[in-house]
Enzyme design. Structure first.
Site, PDB file in Angstrom:
ATOM      1  N   TYR A   1      43.228  33.675  42.273  1.00 55.30           N
ATOM      2  CA  TYR A   1      42.120  33.030  42.982  1.00 55.30           C
ATOM      3  C   TYR A   1      41.048  32.406  42.094  1.00 55.30           C
ATOM      4  O   TYR A   1      40.149  31.728  42.597  1.00 55.30           O
ATOM      5  CB  TYR A   1      41.481  34.040  43.942  1.00 55.30           C
ATOM      6  CG  TYR A   1      42.430  34.422  45.055  1.00 55.30           C
ATOM      7  CD1 TYR A   1      42.605  33.598  46.160  1.00 55.30           C
ATOM      8  CD2 TYR A   1      43.183  35.595  44.984  1.00 55.30           C
ATOM      9  CE1 TYR A   1      43.493  33.927  47.168  1.00 55.30           C
ATOM     10  CE2 TYR A   1      44.074  35.941  45.996  1.00 55.30           C
ATOM     11  CZ  TYR A   1      44.231  35.098  47.086  1.00 55.30           C
ATOM     12  OH  TYR A   1      45.118  35.429  48.079  1.00 55.30           O
TER      13      TYR A   1
ATOM     14  N   PHE B   1      40.247  45.035  53.031  1.00 55.97           N
ATOM     15  CA  PHE B   1      40.236  44.391  54.346  1.00 55.97           C
ATOM     16  C   PHE B   1      41.334  43.340  54.429  1.00 55.97           C
ATOM     17  O   PHE B   1      41.343  42.466  55.208  1.00 55.97           O
ATOM     18  CB  PHE B   1      38.865  43.769  54.657  1.00 55.97           C
ATOM     19  CG  PHE B   1      38.284  42.947  53.521  1.00 55.97           C
ATOM     20  CD1 PHE B   1      38.597  41.619  53.378  1.00 55.97           C
ATOM     21  CD2 PHE B   1      37.442  43.531  52.574  1.00 55.97           C
ATOM     22  CE1 PHE B   1      38.050  40.855  52.322  1.00 55.97           C
ATOM     23  CE2 PHE B   1      36.887  42.790  51.532  1.00 55.97           C
ATOM     24  CZ  PHE B   1      37.201  41.442  51.421  1.00 55.97           C
TER      25      PHE B   1
END
Length: 410
Positions: free
Chosen positions: A123, A410
């Site tokens: 990322y 998450f």
């Protein structure tokens, strides 16, 4: 071959999720977990590539609020469920999703995007910087002594049902979340994740257990964990697998750790995600026998540089012009003047003044929560100082009293 990038409808979410499952090993998700994930997911904030009748890539974005230095809660997109099918790699699908997603996050008025990465090398090219770290430990409780502070003997520790005690645990979590940058502030429904306990995820361990710490008839801490029994020719070698532990005062905190150290038929406490400055490191008699390891935690992406930098406070006065490189979100690129008094409101505005520091938005994300310093990034050649003393000034201002930490995925 062409694919269509679009938002899945509510009726398509299950097949969209099956694409994600296949990319992460193909093991079906436990029904109770799938039900919880589906309830928390927002299909209108999800995207994916479809090739004919098949979903071949996925990406989601939860609605989050994250604590930042100074204690404010900032709206953030919790980027999650990112996958590309093995049949469709290296065709630009991930880049297209990241481009679309960041445009969407900006349109939603959320100045930050955050994620936890399955692979840390992915990322950075999209502007995400590693902003927090996780402490992992495997403590040999048969050889490590725990020294507790005064008052610990006055704390009552008692067993409780994880589900029935959830409200009390969440009250403690909420108090702690307000004090530590990087912590997601619970949004409605997310408390269920804290007690999710599918049997297939126990890996030979017990069901989830919970204990509460109490002082003066008030819950002041909690720990959730499971035990995994084991034996060898010398006797019991069970393990305590800590999921979460939080406490509002040192005595309650130490009493909970003392309980974990003393569980019968166990000789190891394993922790997979604790803050880097966890106080237990100062309570143990031999830190070398705690097998301490660090790994990357939360990644932060400034979607709107000006709004994000104004949303947090600064530890010392700062007046610095940042020349920000951001090819992926060009609206961030250019020079920004950041000014703030210690602990006061900040201003971050476009400027034509000469730059004091030059850096990419990835490095700005890494330092945003105060756990990574501009000084160390400058030493690595990732931040360039054009005004002498600017690195030291800005590095001091961006720092945090406590290490940032994201206590759950998450």
């Amino acid at each position: 071959m062409t694919t269509e990038l679009r938002v899945p409808s509510a009726s398509e979410w299950n097949t969209w999720f099956e694409c994600l499952e296949l990319a992460f090993g193909g093991v079906p998700t436990a029904p109770e977990s799938l039900e919880t994930y589906a309830a928390l997911a927002a299909p209108e904030r999800s995207i994916g590539h479809r090739d004919g009748a098949d979903w071949v890539a996925t990406a989601g974005a939860h609605r989050f609020r994250v604590t930042v230095p100074g204690g404010s809660e900032v709206a953030a997109a919790g980027v999650t469920m990112v996958s590309v099918a093995a049949t469709h790699r290296r065709r630009g699908l991930l880049t297209a999703m990241m481009r679309r997603q960041l445009d969407d996050v900006r349109s939603w008025g959320e100045p930050l995007a955050v994620l936890t990465a399955s692979e840390p090398g992915i990322y950075g090219r999209f502007g995400y910087g590693a902003a927090t770290r996780e402490l992992n430990m495997r403590i040999d409780t048969s050889r490590v002594r725990l020294d507790v502070p005064p008052g610990a003997d006055g704390v009552r520790v008692r067993y409780a049902s994880p589900v029935r005690a959830l409200a009390a645990c969440e009250a403690v979590y909420a108090e702690l979340a307000a004090t530590r940058p990087g912590t997601p502030v619970r949004q409605p429904g997310w408390e269920r994740m804290a007690v999710l306990d599918p049997e297939q995820a126990r890996d030979g361990g017990s069901p989830l257990r919970c204990v509460l710490a109490e002082r003066d008839d008030r819950v002041t801490g909690y720990a959730t964990y499971r035990t995994r029994p084991d034996w060898d020719h010398e006797g019991p070698r069970g393990r305590v697998l800590l999921r979460d532990l939080g406490a509002l005062d040192p005595a309650s905190y130490a009493a909970l750790w003392r309980f974990l150290f003393g569980i019968d038929l166990t000789s190891v406490v394993e922790c997979s995600n604790r803050p880097v400055d966890d106080a237990v490191l100062h309570l143990v008699s031999d830190v070398r026998r705690c097998d301490v390891r660090l790994r990357d935690g939360l990644y932060v992406r400034l979607v709107e540089v000006g709004a994000a930098l104004e949303a947090r406070s600064y530890r010392s006065p700062v007046d610095v012009v940042l020349d920000v490189e951001d090819a992926f979100c060009p609206w961030n690129a250019g020079r920004w003047r950041l000014t703030a008094e210690a602990g006061g409101a900040a201003s971050c505005r476009r400027t034509e003044d000469p730059a004091d520091l030059a850096l990419s938005v990835r490095e700005l994300g890494a330092v945003y929560l105060g756990g990574v310093s501009l000084t160390e990034l400058a030493a690595a050649g990732l931040v360039r100082e054009t005004r002498q003393g600017a690195v030291a000034e800005a590095s001091s201002a961006f720092s945090s009293d406590v290490e940032p930490w994201c206590p759950h995925g998450f």
